[in-house]
Design a protein around this motif. Structure first.
Motif, mmCIF file in Angstrom:
data_model
loop_
_atom_site.group_PDB
_atom_site.id
_atom_site.type_symbol
_atom_site.label_atom_id
_atom_site.label_comp_id
_atom_site.label_asym_id
_atom_site.label_seq_id
_atom_site.Cartn_x
_atom_site.Cartn_y
_atom_site.Cartn_z
ATOM 1 N N ALA A 143 -1.692 8.523 4.790
ATOM 2 C CA ALA A 143 -3.208 8.202 5.240
ATOM 3 C C ALA A 143 -4.023 9.386 4.809
ATOM 4 C CB ALA A 143 -3.052 7.788 6.632
ATOM 5 N N GLN A 144 -5.339 8.878 4.481
ATOM 6 C CA GLN A 144 -6.412 10.149 4.354
ATOM 7 C C GLN A 144 -6.013 10.972 3.256
ATOM 8 O OE1 GLN A 144 -7.280 11.968 8.189
ATOM 9 N NE2 GLN A 144 -7.300 10.275 9.175
ATOM 10 N N PRO A 145 -5.849 10.697 1.767
ATOM 11 C CA PRO A 145 -6.265 9.349 1.564
ATOM 12 C C PRO A 145 -4.770 8.499 1.545
ATOM 13 C CG PRO A 145 -5.761 10.855 -0.336
ATOM 14 C CD PRO A 145 -5.648 11.681 0.788
ATOM 15 N N SER A 146 -5.216 7.165 1.407
ATOM 16 C CA SER A 146 -3.897 6.252 1.630
ATOM 17 C C SER A 146 -2.920 6.551 0.551
ATOM 18 C CB SER A 146 -4.318 4.647 1.922
ATOM 19 O OG SER A 146 -4.959 4.416 0.903
ATOM 20 N N ILE A 147 -1.785 5.939 0.742
ATOM 21 C CA ILE A 147 -0.873 5.884 -0.273
ATOM 22 C C ILE A 147 -1.126 4.960 -1.727
ATOM 23 C CG2 ILE A 147 0.964 4.299 0.477
ATOM 24 C CD1 ILE A 147 3.067 6.335 -0.024
ATOM 25 N N LYS A 148 -0.885 5.419 -2.652
ATOM 26 C CA LYS A 148 -1.249 4.502 -3.832
ATOM 27 C C LYS A 148 0.191 4.442 -4.716
ATOM 28 C CE LYS A 148 -5.872 5.570 -3.464
ATOM 29 N NZ LYS A 148 -5.657 6.767 -2.268
ATOM 30 N N PRO A 149 0.688 3.486 -4.658
ATOM 31 C CA PRO A 149 2.153 3.207 -5.233
ATOM 32 C C PRO A 149 1.868 3.211 -6.746
ATOM 33 C CG PRO A 149 1.794 1.674 -3.723
ATOM 34 C CD PRO A 149 0.450 2.572 -3.604
ATOM 35 N N ASN A 150 0.619 2.726 -7.266
ATOM 36 C CA ASN A 150 0.350 2.834 -8.680
ATOM 37 C C ASN A 150 0.358 4.439 -9.434
ATOM 38 O OD1 ASN A 150 -2.050 3.078 -8.157
ATOM 39 N ND2 ASN A 150 -2.848 1.567 -9.301
ATOM 40 N N LEU A 151 -0.032 5.217 -8.683
ATOM 41 C CA LEU A 151 -0.052 6.466 -8.991
ATOM 42 C C LEU A 151 1.361 6.934 -8.805
ATOM 43 C CD1 LEU A 151 -3.006 8.374 -7.322
ATOM 44 C CD2 LEU A 151 -2.798 7.472 -9.550
ATOM 45 N N ILE A 176 0.528 8.270 10.932
ATOM 46 C CA ILE A 176 0.901 6.600 10.804
ATOM 47 C C ILE A 176 2.228 6.258 11.582
ATOM 48 C CG2 ILE A 176 -0.219 6.045 8.501
ATOM 49 C CD1 ILE A 176 3.108 6.684 8.034
ATOM 50 N N ASP A 177 2.117 5.234 11.668
ATOM 51 C CA ASP A 177 3.637 4.500 12.364
ATOM 52 C C ASP A 177 4.604 4.445 11.012
ATOM 53 O OD1 ASP A 177 5.867 3.380 13.424
ATOM 54 O OD2 ASP A 177 4.531 1.508 13.914
ATOM 55 N N ALA A 178 5.729 5.287 11.075
ATOM 56 C CA ALA A 178 6.714 5.253 10.018
ATOM 57 C C ALA A 178 7.230 4.170 9.670
ATOM 58 C CB ALA A 178 7.658 6.319 10.369
ATOM 59 N N SER A 179 7.394 3.044 10.366
ATOM 60 C CA SER A 179 8.052 1.943 10.221
ATOM 61 C C SER A 179 7.295 1.177 8.967
ATOM 62 C CB SER A 179 8.297 1.286 11.192
ATOM 63 O OG SER A 179 7.106 0.968 11.863
ATOM 64 N N ALA A 180 5.657 1.501 9.150
ATOM 65 C CA ALA A 180 5.137 0.692 7.989
ATOM 66 C C ALA A 180 5.325 1.113 6.562
ATOM 67 C CB ALA A 180 3.479 0.887 8.387
ATOM 68 N N LEU A 181 5.759 2.332 6.419
ATOM 69 C CA LEU A 181 6.256 2.434 5.109
ATOM 70 C C LEU A 181 7.554 2.202 4.636
ATOM 71 C CD1 LEU A 181 4.732 6.316 4.706
ATOM 72 C CD2 LEU A 181 3.939 4.146 3.757
ATOM 73 N N PRO A 183 9.139 -0.482 3.738
ATOM 74 C CA PRO A 183 9.409 -1.384 2.616
ATOM 75 C C PRO A 183 9.273 -0.542 1.141
ATOM 76 C CG PRO A 183 8.459 -2.274 4.352
ATOM 77 C CD PRO A 183 8.428 -1.137 4.633
ATOM 78 N N LEU A 184 8.189 0.212 1.056
ATOM 79 C CA LEU A 184 7.827 1.030 0.060
ATOM 80 C C LEU A 184 9.120 2.115 -0.381
ATOM 81 C CD1 LEU A 184 5.525 1.603 -2.116
ATOM 82 C CD2 LEU A 184 4.850 3.318 -0.571
ATOM 83 N N ILE A 185 9.479 2.697 0.981
ATOM 84 C CA ILE A 185 10.425 3.812 0.656
ATOM 85 C C ILE A 185 11.559 3.203 0.270
ATOM 86 C CG2 ILE A 185 11.928 5.384 1.869
ATOM 87 C CD1 ILE A 185 9.468 6.047 3.529
ATOM 88 N N GLY A 186 12.182 1.954 0.697
ATOM 89 C CA GLY A 186 13.303 1.269 0.215
ATOM 90 C C GLY A 186 13.231 0.881 -1.193
ATOM 91 N N THR A 187 12.142 0.640 -1.813
ATOM 92 C CA THR A 187 11.970 0.090 -3.128
ATOM 93 C C THR A 187 12.587 1.419 -4.132
ATOM 94 O OG1 THR A 187 10.610 -1.541 -2.525
ATOM 95 C CG2 THR A 187 10.271 -0.752 -4.656
ATOM 96 N N TYR A 188 11.697 2.478 -3.636
ATOM 97 C CA TYR A 188 11.949 3.650 -4.541
ATOM 98 C C TYR A 188 13.360 4.399 -4.475
ATOM 99 C CZ TYR A 188 6.982 3.807 -5.504
ATOM 100 O OH TYR A 188 5.753 3.308 -6.198
ATOM 101 N N ALA A 324 10.294 -13.187 -9.231
ATOM 102 C CA ALA A 324 9.910 -14.810 -8.445
ATOM 103 C C ALA A 324 10.909 -14.879 -7.581
ATOM 104 C CB ALA A 324 10.040 -15.954 -9.404
ATOM 105 N N ASP A 325 12.114 -14.361 -7.877
ATOM 106 C CA ASP A 325 13.329 -14.946 -6.797
ATOM 107 C C ASP A 325 13.739 -13.508 -5.954
ATOM 108 O OD1 ASP A 325 14.968 -13.675 -8.672
ATOM 109 O OD2 ASP A 325 15.911 -15.685 -9.474
ATOM 110 N N GLY A 326 12.875 -12.613 -5.923
ATOM 111 C CA GLY A 326 13.052 -11.744 -5.212
ATOM 112 C C GLY A 326 13.962 -10.362 -5.217
ATOM 113 N N ARG A 327 14.655 -10.590 -6.522
ATOM 114 C CA ARG A 327 15.605 -9.555 -7.079
ATOM 115 C C ARG A 327 14.903 -8.248 -7.548
ATOM 116 N NH1 ARG A 327 18.249 -11.819 -11.849
ATOM 117 N NH2 ARG A 327 16.648 -13.527 -11.562
ATOM 118 N N LEU A 328 13.416 -8.105 -7.745
ATOM 119 C CA LEU A 328 12.713 -7.238 -8.419
ATOM 120 C C LEU A 328 11.447 -7.212 -7.278
ATOM 121 C CD1 LEU A 328 12.384 -4.879 -10.264
ATOM 122 C CD2 LEU A 328 11.687 -6.776 -11.883
ATOM 123 N N ASP A 329 11.054 -5.948 -6.948
ATOM 124 C CA ASP A 329 9.761 -5.880 -6.203
ATOM 125 C C ASP A 329 8.724 -6.172 -7.275
ATOM 126 O OD1 ASP A 329 8.726 -4.475 -3.728
ATOM 127 O OD2 ASP A 329 7.556 -3.533 -5.555
#
Ligand code: GDP
Ligand code: ZN
Length: 329
Positions: A143-151, A176-181, A183-188, A324-329
């Motif tokens: 947060a401050q600034p918020s996370i930018k996955p495309n960067l 932040i509440d760590a649980s909010a992140l 899904p993103l952390i899991g992807t990476y 489309a069928d969830g195998r790729l984020d």
């Protein structure tokens, strides 16, 4: 690799000047008489010392020895002749051998082959910014600034392009509440990248970051305000001051954008944190190469019907199917 290529192009056919020059493996030995006539030209001479180039400033290079001593060095003429219009023969991070002259000056007589480089390309020319890098340390903030996955993605693509490891560091986790992140952390994490949740303010994750950077050469990348300086200082007291002093110096000087500087870490290893390197742009990646630089997309992309598939508008596309069928984020 660089040296060999250039040597084979340049060492031959320059007539008089190069007659006595031989290339033995990666060792470039000048067997002639040096113009300055003072230095012993045998690079194997016992007087030579091993060092690390911390920065290159015009014709002068700042080199640090393993024992911490600093030498201001000029590059031997034979090596300098291998420089091209686009680049200096030497960059920060190079491992060199130098011939000391006095207590704090010397000649660089040999540049060791580079293990890796971080380059930027402009107008189809490759510009090496720093040599012997192990990993990119991508600093973002929760947060401050918020996370930018495309960067983050841009930096990951560049890491792949340069064959470097990448570590994603998410700072300001105290906000932040760590649980909010998760899904993103899991992807990476699934892509095989290390993700470290950090709070420079609270000291969270600093020890882990220290172990990730210990004895390695890391390049710090991230937008301003995410807490890079705070993290550097938490990792190694005094590092922030050293970096800031250089930033000020850079603002005054003319070598601003491209000059990288290596900062040795007190616990082993080094950091490269330089404004020009920090302000990260996507470096000349061709659209057709793009999907190959993403570890998660790559396996699907090879199954696409069209070899030049952009995975955007094509009717039959494995990447789009996987999303489309969830195998790729
Ligand atoms: P840089 O521009 O990336 O070098 O960022 P700085 O280290 O200068 O930090 C930018 C701002 O974020 C400063 O006001 C810091 O005090 C603040 N900051 C840095 N790390 C943290 C953190 O872990 N938590 C919080 N809450 N604030 C932080
Ligand atoms: Zn496709």
């Amino acid at each position: 690799e660089d040296i060999d290529t250039v040597a084979s192009q340049r060492v031959s056919g320059k007539g008089e000047q190069t007659r006595h020059r031989t290339v033995k493996g990666n060792l470039i030995v000048d067997e002639g008489t040096d113009a300055l006539g003072q230095v012993d030209l045998d690079v194997n001479a016992q007087r030579t010392l091993h060092g690390l180039v911390l920065k290159v400033h015009g014709v002068e290079s700042i080199v640090q020895l393993a024992d911490g001593r600093i030498f201001r060095c000029a590059v031997r003429r034979v090596l300098k002749n291998m420089a091209t219009d686009q680049r200096h023969v030497l960059v920060a991070g190079d491992k060199v051998m130098l011939l000391p002259e006095g207590e704090a000056q010397g000649w660089i007589v040999r540049i060791e082959p580079r293990r890796s480089t971080l380059s930027r390309s402009s107008k189809q020319r490759r510009h090496v910014m720093v040599a012997n890098v192990d990993q990119l340390l991508i600093v973002t903030s929760a947060a401050q600034p918020s996370i930018k996955p495309n960067l983050i993605d841009r930096v990951l693509a560049t890491a792949e392009q340069n064959h470097l490891d990448a570590c994603i560091c998410i700072n300001k986790c105290d906000l932040i509440d760590a649980s909010a992140l998760q899904p993103l952390i899991g992807t990476y994490a699934q892509m095989g990248y290390r993700v470290v949740m950090v709070s420079a303010a609270m000291g969270w994750g600093i020890e882990r970051l220290r172990s990730i950077t210990r004895d390695r050469s890391s390049v710090v990348v991230g937008q301003s305000g995410v807490g890079k300086s705070s993290i550097l200082n938490a990792l190694d007291t005094g590092l922030k001051q050293r970096v800031q002093a250089v930033s000020l110096e850079n603002q005054k000087g003319k070598h601003t954008t491209t000059t990288a500087e290596v900062f040795p870490l007190s616990y082993g290893g080094s950091m490269v944190d330089t404004p020009g390197v920090r302000r990260f742009q996507l470096w000349d990646i061709l659209p057709s190469e793009m999907s190959g630089l993403f570890r998660d997309i790559r396996p699907f992309a090879s199954n696409c019907r069209y070899p030049n598939c952009t995975h955007i508008h094509e009717n039959v596309c494995s990447v789009k199917d996987a999303v489309a069928d969830g195998r790729l984020d």
